[in-house]
Design a protein around this motif. Structure first.
Motif, PDB file in Angstrom:
ATOM      1  N   TRP A  54       0.846  -1.184   0.000  1.00 20.88           N
ATOM      2  CA  TRP A  54       0.000   0.000   0.000  1.00 20.88           C
ATOM      3  C   TRP A  54       0.889   1.243   0.000  1.00 20.88           C
ATOM      4  N   SER A  55       0.443   2.261  -0.763  1.00 20.36           N
ATOM      5  CA  SER A  55       1.181   3.520  -0.819  1.00 20.36           C
ATOM      6  C   SER A  55       0.227   4.683  -0.637  1.00 20.36           C
ATOM      7  N   ARG A  56       0.777   5.838  -0.252  1.00 19.63           N
ATOM      8  CA  ARG A  56      -0.021   7.047  -0.090  1.00 19.63           C
ATOM      9  C   ARG A  56       0.570   8.137  -0.969  1.00 19.63           C
ATOM     10  N   GLY A  57      -0.272   8.730  -1.804  1.00 20.02           N
ATOM     11  CA  GLY A  57       0.162   9.778  -2.715  1.00 20.02           C
ATOM     12  C   GLY A  57       0.457   9.206  -4.092  1.00 20.02           C
ATOM     13  N   ARG A  58      -0.057   9.852  -5.129  1.00 21.47           N
ATOM     14  CA  ARG A  58       0.074   9.336  -6.502  1.00 21.47           C
ATOM     15  C   ARG A  58       1.522   9.176  -6.936  1.00 21.47           C
TER      16      ARG A  58
END
Length: 394
Positions: A54-58
């Motif tokens: 999971w990642s945050r920010g495009r």
């Protein structure tokens, strides 16, 4: 030619079976709460799952850094981000104790065998909102005085469904506003609120302090309301007030007047005298009003005699009584005998009148009950009185 055709057909077949879905794609979270981002995904049955992340920010969707990453060799054990998609095709993520810094867009990416990989580019947007408690009163910055109308407001951009707490105990109110009509001192306390389904998202504590004039003013005494002369006595004035009482006045009732005795919370009477006996009360006041206390009666007695003194006085009293009794008895005895032995007085015949006289013995001074004389106690004497003069007298 067949190989090229297969090459073009294969991507088409794979595209129909690869996807990531987020539902919902917008989440509003209360600060301090725990939030779940629901997620599902698909890949061809011919492949096997290798890694999830999971990642945050495009900018980090594809290459990271990743807030969560797990494969056969690496396991992320962060307490902040918890991967709960343990079942196949479930990729949900839980964010614990969410803060404002956790706001942003979240996306899921996974890798499979055969070099398969997929990222759900249209991630879920998470916003974080504070739970704020505020007060509404008739005049801004006015002190909250008993009898006023006051409202407490709990605000959260995510929901209007809240729960209230007073001194950490839940209240029955569920509306976002609590209205106090004619507020009283019993409403004083520490208030907080949280969103209904996330009790951990507590607001800051708001202290309500209702001010009022003195109440329940009373006087107490130590060691006791009745003391021995020479004792040290302390009278204490107590009262409930907000703000606290700042003026104390002591009075002693003296007939129709009151004597001022002191101006402290405690009135000290050292080496008390009997003159200190009487009725005492205090008067207290703060900026909202004043009140008289109840009246306390103090009695200062003379020092009690010891056992030896008591026996001595009792002995002296008893001996005095016996001495007086003996003296009176002896006096009575001598008086009685003197009267009994006295010779009868001779009366001249020419001056004597005839009469009958009853003579009884005297009654003792110690006998308070009158008794009728008996027959044998009476002496009858006949006296002849000749009223004529002797002829031979010149």
């Amino acid at each position: 030619m067949e190989m090229n055709l297969a090459f073009f057909i294969l991507p088409g077949v794979l595209c129909t079976t690869w996807h990531v879905k987020y539902q919902p794609n917008k989440i509003c979270a209360s600060k301090g709460s725990s939030v779940i981002i629901p997620c599902t995904y698909e890949y061809p049955n011919s492949n096997s799952l290798v890694e999830v992340m999971w990642s945050r920010g495009r900018a980090h969707f594809y290459d990271g850094p990743f807030i969560y990453k797990e494969n056969k060799a690496i396991s992320n054990t962060s307490s902040k981000f918890e991967y709960i998609g343990k079942n196949d095709k479930n990729c949900s993520l839980k964010i614990n104790h969410i803060e404002h810094t956790d706001s942003g867009e979240y996306a899921f990416r996974f890798l499979t065998t055969n070099n398969g990989m997929w990222t759900g580019r249209d991630g879920t947007k998470v916003t974080v909102s504070d739970t704020i408690i505020s007060i509404m009163r008739p005049e801004e910055n006015e002190t909250i005085k008993e009898g006023k109308n006051v409202s407490l407001i709990c605000e959260n951009n995510c929901t209007s469904e809240v729960i209230w707490f007073k001194n950490n105990e839940p209240l029955p109110e569920r509306a976002s506003v609590i209205f106090f009509s004619d507020i009283s001192s019993h409403d004083s306390g520490n208030y907080s609120c949280a969103t209904k389904h996330h009790s951990s998202s507590l607001s800051d504590v708001f202290r309500i302090s209702v001010e009022y004039e003195p109440k329940n003013t009373s006087v107490s005494v130590r060691p006791a309301p009745e003391v021995i002369r020479g004792s040290n006595v302390t009278l204490t004035c107590s009262s409930n007030a907000n703000p606290a009482v700042d003026i104390f006045l002591w009075y002693k009732i003296d007939g129709d007047h009151c004597l001022k005795m002191g101006s402290q919370a405690k009135l000290q009477l050292n080496n008390a005298e009997t003159a200190h006996s009487g009725h005492y009360f205090c008067v207290v006041s703060n900026k909202h009003g004043r009140q008289n206390s109840t009246v306390l009666t103090l009695k200062v007695k003379e020092k009690a005699m010891g056992m030896a003194e008591t026996w001595l006085i009792a002995t002296i009293s008893a001996l005095s009584t016996i001495f007086i009794f003996i003296a009176l008895t002896v006096a009575w005895y001598f008086v009685g005998n003197r009267k009994k032995n006295a010779a009868p007085k001779t009366v001249p015949a020419e001056n004597v009148m005839t009469a009958d006289v009853h003579i009884t013995r005297p009654i003792s001074d110690f006998n308070l009950i009158y008794e009728e004389p008996s027959e044998e106690d009476v002496t009858y004497t006949t006296v002849y009185i000749n009223t004529k003069h002797n002829r031979n007298m010149k």
